[in-house]
Design an enzyme around this catalytic site. Structure first.
Site, PDB file in Angstrom:
ATOM      1  N   ASP A 160     -15.381  -2.762  58.211  1.00 22.02           N
ATOM      2  CA  ASP A 160     -16.141  -4.507  58.436  1.00 22.02           C
ATOM      3  C   ASP A 160     -17.461  -4.346  57.653  1.00 22.02           C
ATOM      4  O   ASP A 160     -18.510  -3.242  57.576  1.00 22.02           O
ATOM      5  CB  ASP A 160     -16.655  -4.194  59.938  1.00 22.02           C
ATOM      6  CG  ASP A 160     -17.408  -5.594  60.354  1.00 22.02           C
ATOM      7  OD1 ASP A 160     -17.931  -6.044  59.992  1.00 22.02           O
ATOM      8  OD2 ASP A 160     -18.055  -5.935  62.283  1.00 22.02           O
ATOM      9  N   SER A 162     -17.256  -9.406  68.490  1.00 17.67           N
ATOM     10  CA  SER A 162     -17.796 -10.176  67.489  1.00 17.67           C
ATOM     11  C   SER A 162     -19.309  -9.922  68.567  1.00 17.67           C
ATOM     12  O   SER A 162     -19.313  -9.684  69.996  1.00 17.67           O
ATOM     13  CB  SER A 162     -18.195 -11.254  66.218  1.00 17.67           C
ATOM     14  OG  SER A 162     -19.401 -10.212  65.434  1.00 17.67           O
ATOM     15  N   HIS A 203     -13.975  -6.397  59.065  1.00 15.55           N
ATOM     16  CA  HIS A 203     -14.306  -8.200  60.762  1.00 15.55           C
ATOM     17  C   HIS A 203     -13.472  -9.009  61.580  1.00 15.55           C
ATOM     18  O   HIS A 203     -13.591  -8.267  62.378  1.00 15.55           O
ATOM     19  CB  HIS A 203     -15.885  -8.204  60.366  1.00 15.55           C
ATOM     20  CG  HIS A 203     -16.378  -9.148  61.649  1.00 15.55           C
ATOM     21  ND1 HIS A 203     -17.170  -8.514  62.045  1.00 15.55           N
ATOM     22  CD2 HIS A 203     -16.445 -10.697  61.402  1.00 15.55           C
ATOM     23  CE1 HIS A 203     -17.878  -8.955  63.451  1.00 15.55           C
ATOM     24  NE2 HIS A 203     -18.126  -9.840  63.270  1.00 15.55           N
TER      25      HIS A 203
END
Length: 266
Positions: free
Chosen positions: A215, A94, A244
């Site tokens: 995600d 991320s 995610h």
């Protein structure tokens, strides 16, 4: 139900396993890698799961970490401390992709490969903040932003992370996040003021991207747009059923990919 994939055991032409450094995303800490780190270590890999500044168990508060470089300092220090000639595979999840990019820019000679797991992947043409600013999140739900804080802060709301980040992850890991999540920052203004990452340093580092198909925050088309816009991506891997938080929803698959990358690019 199919059996989880086997984790490739550590191998290296030098006889020593390549170090794998795991870098968390916004609001998280090294704790979020506990499943993946355990699997990798059991297969003989050397693994570090860092807390970036004002994250995880790091004692600093966000106001003590005014710049993105300050925030990334634990990763930069870890690479600086590697013995001469040793390189690491650095893995960013991320927002952790931005820290991995800064580390690759700073110490390209110490990076065997940079792995981006459904992560921001900056290019060498635009301001460093570009990939963050282009992500369109339709609804931050109960997340809290404070533009007046120094640096501007974000706390990812518990409903947001449950529905957008952890929707396929085990409930006990969501419970863990409820207890350990912290206020953080995206450092957009600070990164906007910096020059783009360079072709000569960051651009030369081998990059691997792991696409996570479920995600709901960084949608798959956005991940593929990042890949298409960045040079130097030597390999794209996929975990179609990962949300995610791939380290929770598909830890064995992610660990298998990371172990294979470490063995391939050491």
């Amino acid at each position: 139900m199919s059996a989880p994939p086997a984790i490739p055991t550590a191998s290296s032409s030098s006889g020593a396993a390549t170090r794998i450094i795991l870098v968390h995303g916004t609001g998280h800490g090294g704790w979020c890698w506990y499943r993946v780190a355990t699997l990798l270590r059991a297969a003989g890999h050397r693994v570090s799961a860092l807390d970036l500044a004002a994250s995880g168990a790091d004692a600093r508060r966000l106001r003590d970490v005014p710049t993105f470089e300050d925030y990334t300092r634990p990763l930069l220090d870890a690479l600086a401390a590697l013995p001469d000639g040793e390189r690491a595979v650095i893995v960013g999840h991320s927002f952790g992709g931005m820290s991995v990019a800064l580390a690759a820019e700073t110490f390209p000679e110490k990076v065997a490969a940079a792995v981006f797991v459904t992560a921001f992947l900056p290019d060498c043409a635009n301001p460093r903040s570009h990939v963050i600013e282009k992500l369109a999140v339709a609804d931050w739900m109960d997340s809290v932003m404070d533009a007046e804080h120094e640096p501007p802060s974000v706390f990812l709301g518990l409903e947001f992370i449950r529905e957008k980040l952890y929707q396929l992850s085990p409930p006990e890991d969501y419970t863990l996040a409820r207890s350990l999540a912290r206020v953080s920052s995206y450092y957009v203004a600070d990164m906007r003021a910096q020059p783009p990452f360079s072709e000569a340093r960051y651009g030369k580092v081998r990059k691997v991207y792991v696409v996570c198909g479920q995600d709901l925050a960084m949608l798959e088309p956005f991940q593929r747009e990042l890949i298409a816009g960045c040079g130097g991506v030597v390999e794209v891997r996929e975990i179609p059923a990962a949300d995610h938080m791939a380290m929770f929803s598909k830890p064995a698959e992610l660990a298998a990919h990371l172990a294979d990358v470490a063995n391939t690019y050491a």
